[in-house]
Design a protein around this motif. Structure first.
Motif, short mmCIF file in Angstrom:
data_model
loop_
_atom_site.label_atom_id
_atom_site.label_comp_id
_atom_site.label_asym_id
_atom_site.label_seq_id
_atom_site.Cartn_x
_atom_site.Cartn_y
_atom_site.Cartn_z
N PHE A 1 4.40 -8.01 6.73
CA PHE A 1 5.67 -7.50 7.22
C PHE A 1 6.66 -7.44 6.07
O PHE A 1 6.52 -8.12 5.07
CB PHE A 1 6.23 -8.38 8.36
CG PHE A 1 6.68 -9.75 7.91
CD1 PHE A 1 8.02 -9.98 7.62
CD2 PHE A 1 5.79 -10.79 7.77
CE1 PHE A 1 8.45 -11.23 7.21
CE2 PHE A 1 6.21 -12.04 7.35
CZ PHE A 1 7.54 -12.26 7.07
N LYS A 2 7.67 -6.58 6.24
CA LYS A 2 8.69 -6.40 5.20
C LYS A 2 9.76 -7.48 5.37
O LYS A 2 10.45 -7.54 6.37
CB LYS A 2 9.32 -5.01 5.32
CG LYS A 2 10.36 -4.70 4.30
CD LYS A 2 9.72 -4.39 2.97
CE LYS A 2 10.74 -3.79 2.03
NZ LYS A 2 10.15 -3.08 0.95
N TYR A 3 9.89 -8.36 4.38
CA TYR A 3 10.93 -9.36 4.36
C TYR A 3 12.10 -8.74 3.60
O TYR A 3 12.12 -8.71 2.37
CB TYR A 3 10.43 -10.64 3.68
CG TYR A 3 11.40 -11.79 3.72
CD1 TYR A 3 11.87 -12.30 4.92
CD2 TYR A 3 11.85 -12.37 2.55
CE1 TYR A 3 12.75 -13.35 4.96
CE2 TYR A 3 12.74 -13.42 2.57
CZ TYR A 3 13.19 -13.91 3.78
OH TYR A 3 14.08 -14.95 3.82
N THR A 4 13.07 -8.22 4.36
CA THR A 4 14.11 -7.38 3.76
C THR A 4 15.05 -8.14 2.84
O THR A 4 15.62 -7.56 1.92
CB THR A 4 14.94 -6.68 4.85
OG1 THR A 4 15.48 -7.66 5.74
CG2 THR A 4 14.10 -5.70 5.63
N ILE A 5 15.21 -9.42 3.07
CA ILE A 5 16.15 -10.18 2.23
C ILE A 5 15.67 -10.21 0.78
O ILE A 5 16.45 -10.01 -0.15
CB ILE A 5 16.36 -11.60 2.78
CG1 ILE A 5 17.08 -11.52 4.13
CG2 ILE A 5 17.14 -12.47 1.81
CD1 ILE A 5 17.22 -12.84 4.84
N LEU A 6 14.38 -10.45 0.57
CA LEU A 6 13.83 -10.49 -0.79
C LEU A 6 13.10 -9.21 -1.16
O LEU A 6 12.55 -9.10 -2.24
CB LEU A 6 12.89 -11.69 -0.94
CG LEU A 6 13.54 -13.06 -0.81
CD1 LEU A 6 12.51 -14.16 -0.93
CD2 LEU A 6 14.64 -13.25 -1.84
N ASN A 7 13.09 -8.24 -0.24
CA ASN A 7 12.46 -6.94 -0.48
C ASN A 7 11.01 -7.11 -0.91
O ASN A 7 10.58 -6.60 -1.94
CB ASN A 7 13.25 -6.13 -1.50
CG ASN A 7 12.88 -4.67 -1.45
OD1 ASN A 7 12.48 -4.17 -0.40
ND2 ASN A 7 13.02 -3.97 -2.56
N GLU B 1 0.84 -1.19 0.00
CA GLU B 1 0.00 0.00 0.00
C GLU B 1 0.88 1.24 0.00
O GLU B 1 2.11 1.14 0.05
CB GLU B 1 -0.94 0.01 1.22
CG GLU B 1 -0.22 0.13 2.56
CD GLU B 1 -1.18 0.08 3.74
OE1 GLU B 1 -2.32 -0.38 3.58
OE2 GLU B 1 -0.76 0.48 4.82
N GLY B 2 0.27 2.39 -0.04
CA GLY B 2 1.01 3.64 0.02
C GLY B 2 1.50 4.09 -1.34
O GLY B 2 1.25 3.44 -2.36
N PRO B 3 2.22 5.22 -1.35
CA PRO B 3 2.74 5.74 -2.62
C PRO B 3 3.67 4.74 -3.29
O PRO B 3 4.57 4.19 -2.65
CB PRO B 3 3.49 7.00 -2.22
CG PRO B 3 3.11 7.29 -0.81
CD PRO B 3 2.58 6.04 -0.22
N LEU B 4 3.41 4.45 -4.52
CA LEU B 4 4.20 3.51 -5.32
C LEU B 4 4.27 2.12 -4.69
O LEU B 4 5.21 1.37 -4.89
CB LEU B 4 5.62 4.04 -5.55
CG LEU B 4 5.72 5.40 -6.24
CD1 LEU B 4 7.17 5.85 -6.28
CD2 LEU B 4 5.16 5.31 -7.66
#
Length: 111
Positions: free
Chosen positions: A16-22, A4-7
């Motif tokens: 949740f944000k899974y930072t490894i796979l972005n 969600e959100g801009p772009l």
């Protein structure tokens, strides 16, 4: 789905944000998540611990002699292991902080 959100730059509620796979992933609700690397390290440490306990119980004299002879080497390896662990924790935290502030993720060594 999950963005969600801009772009579509934010994760939606219950994601949740899974930072490894972005990417955004749906929360499973367990609260405990262990990576395969962490599980492997725990298994190795447990095997070494059980082996050390068995050796210490079955043949304490040779073990104590070896420990006395190699005390400096053992202490050196413990300090080196501590330094490696702390470095790993710092680098992991830096990557997460960098991505949280909008930076790109670190490249994987394999490609």
């Amino acid at each position: 789905e999950g963005y969600e959100g801009p772009l579509c730059a934010l994760c939606a509620e219950n994601y949740f944000k899974y930072t490894i796979l972005n990417e955004c992933r749906l929360c499973s609700g367990d609260g405990l998540s262990l990576s395969p690397l962490t599980i492997g390290m725990i298994v190795i440490v447990l095997i070494l611990l059980v082996t050390a306990i068995l050796v210490a119980c079955l043949q304490p004299a040779p073990l104590m002699t070896w420990l006395d002879r190699n005390e400096k080497w053992i202490n050196l390896k413990i300090r080196q292991g501590t330094i490696l662990y702390i470095t790993w924790v710092i680098l992991s935290a830096l990557q997460e902080a960098h991505e949280f502030k909008g930076g790109s993720s670190y490249p994987f060594p394999s490609g």
